[in-house]
Design an enzyme around this catalytic site. Structure first.
Site, PDB file in Angstrom:
ATOM      1  N   ASP A   1      20.042  13.190  44.699  1.00  8.83           N
ATOM      2  CA  ASP A   1      20.466  14.661  44.286  1.00  8.83           C
ATOM      3  C   ASP A   1      20.692  14.855  42.849  1.00  8.83           C
ATOM      4  O   ASP A   1      20.310  14.140  41.932  1.00  8.83           O
ATOM      5  CB  ASP A   1      22.059  14.919  45.068  1.00  8.83           C
ATOM      6  CG  ASP A   1      21.842  14.633  46.529  1.00  8.83           C
ATOM      7  OD1 ASP A   1      20.878  15.329  47.061  1.00  8.83           O
ATOM      8  OD2 ASP A   1      22.929  14.370  46.953  1.00  8.83           O
TER       9      ASP A   1
ATOM     10  N   TYR B   1      23.035   0.648  44.893  1.00 12.35           N
ATOM     11  CA  TYR B   1      23.362   1.667  44.043  1.00 12.35           C
ATOM     12  C   TYR B   1      24.695   1.364  42.891  1.00 12.35           C
ATOM     13  O   TYR B   1      25.160   0.324  43.374  1.00 12.35           O
ATOM     14  CB  TYR B   1      24.177   2.920  44.591  1.00 12.35           C
ATOM     15  CG  TYR B   1      23.003   3.733  45.495  1.00 12.35           C
ATOM     16  CD1 TYR B   1      22.493   5.023  45.008  1.00 12.35           C
ATOM     17  CD2 TYR B   1      22.498   3.467  46.652  1.00 12.35           C
ATOM     18  CE1 TYR B   1      21.585   5.771  45.643  1.00 12.35           C
ATOM     19  CE2 TYR B   1      21.651   4.170  47.444  1.00 12.35           C
ATOM     20  CZ  TYR B   1      21.126   5.368  46.648  1.00 12.35           C
ATOM     21  OH  TYR B   1      20.322   6.192  47.472  1.00 12.35           O
TER      22      TYR B   1
END
Length: 508
Positions: free
Chosen positions: A108, A223
Site C-alpha cells: 500500500d 515482512y
C-alpha cells in the site's frame, strides 16, 4: 491497457539532459531523423521471460500497483513500467497485459520493499535460445542501427548492445567473412537503474520459465516492521507475537475487501519475532531502543501485518493482555481454542472484528519474496566476462547499486543526527510530558487519573485519548458473510451488468 511514456516521473537531472538533447537536435541544420526517434519494431527482436528483484522507498509513492488516471503520488509500477518502455524492453502500446506482468505481493501507499519481485517478458539480445524461456522475433527486418552516441539510444539499451544490427539480413558479396561472435545479453539491471529514480533500484534479475509466476511460485513472504521502545514493554509484545505462529483464522487481523469475495481467512505464520535492530545501543537523546518485528508467512491478507502490529502495540502499552491475540484468532465457534498456556482463561470466541485503527505504513517493509532455487537464479550482470557495464556511471551517479544505496543511507544517518540535535535543543526549554505507558512499568491506572494516553501507531504517530475501551468490548463489524453478500448483490451485480454491456457473450 496502454501506458504512455510520461515526463512526470523523471528526475531533475534527466529532464535537464533531455532538454539539452532536444536543443542540440534542433540546432543541427539539415540533420535527418535518427532511427531511434522512429517507431521501434518490437516484433523484430526476440523476447525472454525474466524476474526482476527491486527495492523502493514507499513513502515517495502512492502504493505499488498501477493506477489509471491522475494520482497524487506516482505508483511504483507506473514508474517501473515507464522505465521499461524508455529502455525499449517492453512495448508501451501493449501495456502490462502485453508483457505478461505479474507481481509477487501488493504493498500500500507508504509501504516500502527491499525484495519485491515481478515477472514479465522483455526484449532480449540473444540470437538463439538461452535459458528456460525464449521467443524468437516475430519477423526479420533490415534495421538501421541507431546512433550509439545519443541519449535516446542509451535509454533504449543500444549504446552498448546495438540491437538494430542483430537481425539485419544479407551480407555484401565483396565483404570478408567475419567470425560470428555470440552477443551478450542486455544489461537489464544497469539499463533500468540509469533511468529510474533513486527511490527505486533494480537489485537483480533472473531468467525464468515461460509458466513462472512471481506471485504463485513464491514460497513465503517476509515482512519487517520497525519501531522504538517508547512507551512499550517489548517483553509483553513478544508474548503476543509467539501466539501468531501456525495456521490461524486472521479475519479479525486484516481489512476486509468484499470485492475479493474471500471466504477462507486461514493463513500460516512461520516466524514472528521481535529483536533489537543490529544490536544497536539505545538512542543517546531519548534512551529508546530501535526494534524490528519480523513476520514470515506463506501468504497474507489485506493489511494483515499492520493490523497485527497495532494489536501488539496495545499489548506493549499494557492496555491489553497478550492473550487478546489468542482470542482474535479464535474465530470459529465450532472449533474453539483452548487456553494458550496454563493459568490463562479459555479465550473468547471472536467471529466478528472489533473496531480499531491499524498501524502506520511508514515503518513497514516487504523484506523478501522467497523462491525455490530451481525456479530462479539471481544475477546482476549478464555474466559476460568482457562486460564492465556495472563500473560505468549513469545520470544517477555510479551505476553500482551498492554505491548508490550507501549514499542514500549516509544521508539518512546525517538527517537522523540533525533531527536528534533539534530534539536536544528543544528539551533545553521544554520538558517532555509525563507518560503513564507502559502500564506494566509505571503501575498507574489511567482510568483513576484521567490521564492522557498516547497510544503508538508506529512511525512516530499516536492516537490520543483519555478513555480506553478494551478491544474485545468494542463495537463489532458485520460478519464477513454478510459483507460479501451485500457486495455481490450491489456493486458486484452492477459490475457484471457493465461487463455484459461491453461483451454480451462474456458468460457463454
Amino acid at each position: 491497457m496502454t501506458i504512455p511514456t510520461s515526463y512526470a516521473n523523471w528526475s531533475r537531472e534527466e529532464l535537464v539532459a533531455r532538454l539539452r538533447q532536444l536543443e542540440g537536435a534542433g540546432s543541427a541544420s539539415g540533420s535527418k531523423s535518427r532511427a531511434s526517434d522512429k517507431d521501434f519494431d518490437f516484433a523484430a527482436y526476440p523476447k525472454r521471460k525474466i524476474a526482476l528483484k527491486f527495492c523502493y522507498s514507499g513513502w515517495d509513492y502512492g502504493g505499488l500497483a498501477f493506477q489509471e488516471g491522475h494520482t497524487v503520488l506516482p505508483t511504483v509500477e507506473n514508474v517501473l513500467f515507464d522505465a521499461l518502455a524508455r529502455t525499449k524492453l517492453v512495448d508501451p502500446a501493449k501495456g502490462f497485459e502485453g508483457c505478461g506482468w505479474e507481481r509477487c505481493g501488493r504493498t500500500d501507499r507508504g509501504v516500502s520493499s527491499a525484495g519485491q519481485v515481478v515477472s514479465l517478458w522483455v526484449r532480449s539480445a540473444l540470437e538463439q535460445p538461452d535459458g528456460p524461456s525464449y521467443l524468437p522475433p516475430e519477423r526479420s527486418t533490415v534495421t538501421v542501427a541507431p546512433d550509439p552516441t545519443t541519449a535516446d539510444s542509451q535509454d533504449a539499451g543500444v549504446a552498448e548492445d546495438d540491437p538494430g544490427t542483430l537481425f539485419a539480413t544479407g551480407t555484401p558479396a565483396d565483404s570478408p567473412a567475419v567470425p560470428s561472435r555470440r552477443r551478450p545479453e542486455l544489461q537489464y539491471v544497469s539499463m533500468l537503474n540509469r533511468v529510474l529514480p533513486m527511490t527505486i533500484r533494480i537489485l537483480a534479475w533472473s531468467p525464468v520459465s515461460a509458466d513462472f509466476s512471481s506471485r504463485f511460485a513464491c514460497k513465503y513472504r517476509h515482512y519487517k516492521y520497525f519501531f522504538t521502545s517508547h512507551g512499550l514493554d517489548v517483553g509483553r509484545m513478544r508474548d503476543g507475537a509467539r501466539r501468531l505462529l501456525g495456521e490461524h483464522d486472521f479475519r479479525n487481523l486484516c481489512k476486509l475487501d468484499p470485492a475479493k469475495q474471500i471466504t477462507s481467512f486461514k493463513r500460516r505464520i512461520l516466524r514472528a519475532e521481535i529483536s533489537s535492530v543490529d544490536g544497536r545501543p539505545s538512542d543517546q537523546e531519548t534512551g529508546e531502543d530501535l526494534y524490528v518485528f519480523d513476520l514470515v508467512g506463506t501468504a497474507f491478507l489485506y493489511n494483515q501485518v499492520r493490523h497485527i502490529v497495532a494489536v501488539l502495540f496495545l499489548i506493549g502499552t499494557g492496555l491489553e493482555h497478550p492473550s487478546v491475540i489468542t482470542s482474535l484468532v479464535n474465530a470459529d465457534p465450532n472449533n474453539p481454542y483452548p487456553a494458550f498456556q496454563e493459568g490463562e482463561p479459555v479465550p473468547e470466541v471472536v467471529d466478528t472484528k472489533p473496531e480499531y485503527q491499524m498501524a502506520d505504513p511508514l515503518p513497514l517493509m516487504l523484506w523478501e519474496c522467497a523462491y525455490d532455487d530451481k525456479d530462479v537464479s539471481w544475477r546482476v550482470t549478464n555474466g559476460d566476462s568482457d562486460s564492465n557495464e556495472e563500473q560505468r556511471a549513469g545520470p544517477n551517479g555510479s551505476s553500482n547499486v551498492i554505491h548508490q544505496l550507501h549514499s542514500i543511507h549516509t544521508r539518512s544517518r546525517i538527517y537522523t543526527a540533525m533531527n536528534a540535535q533539534f530534539l536536544s535543543a528543544a528539551q533545553r526549554y521544554v520538558s517532555p510530558p509525563p507518560s503513564v505507558l507502559p502500564l506494566s512499568r509505571t503501575g498507574i491506572d489511567p482510568t483513576s487519573h484521567n490521564s492522557l494516553l498516547d497510544i503508538p501507531l508506529g512511525g512516530g504517530t499516536y492516537r490520543h485519548t483519555t478513555k480506553y475501551i478494551p478491544l474485545l468490548q468494542r463495537k463489532r463489524l458485520e460478519h464477513v458473510d454478510i459483507v460479501n453478500q451485500r457486495w455481490r448483490e450491489g456493486k458486484g451485480l452492477r459490475r457484471e451488468a457493465r461487463k455484459l454491456l461491453v461483451d454480451p457473450d462474456a458468460d457463454e
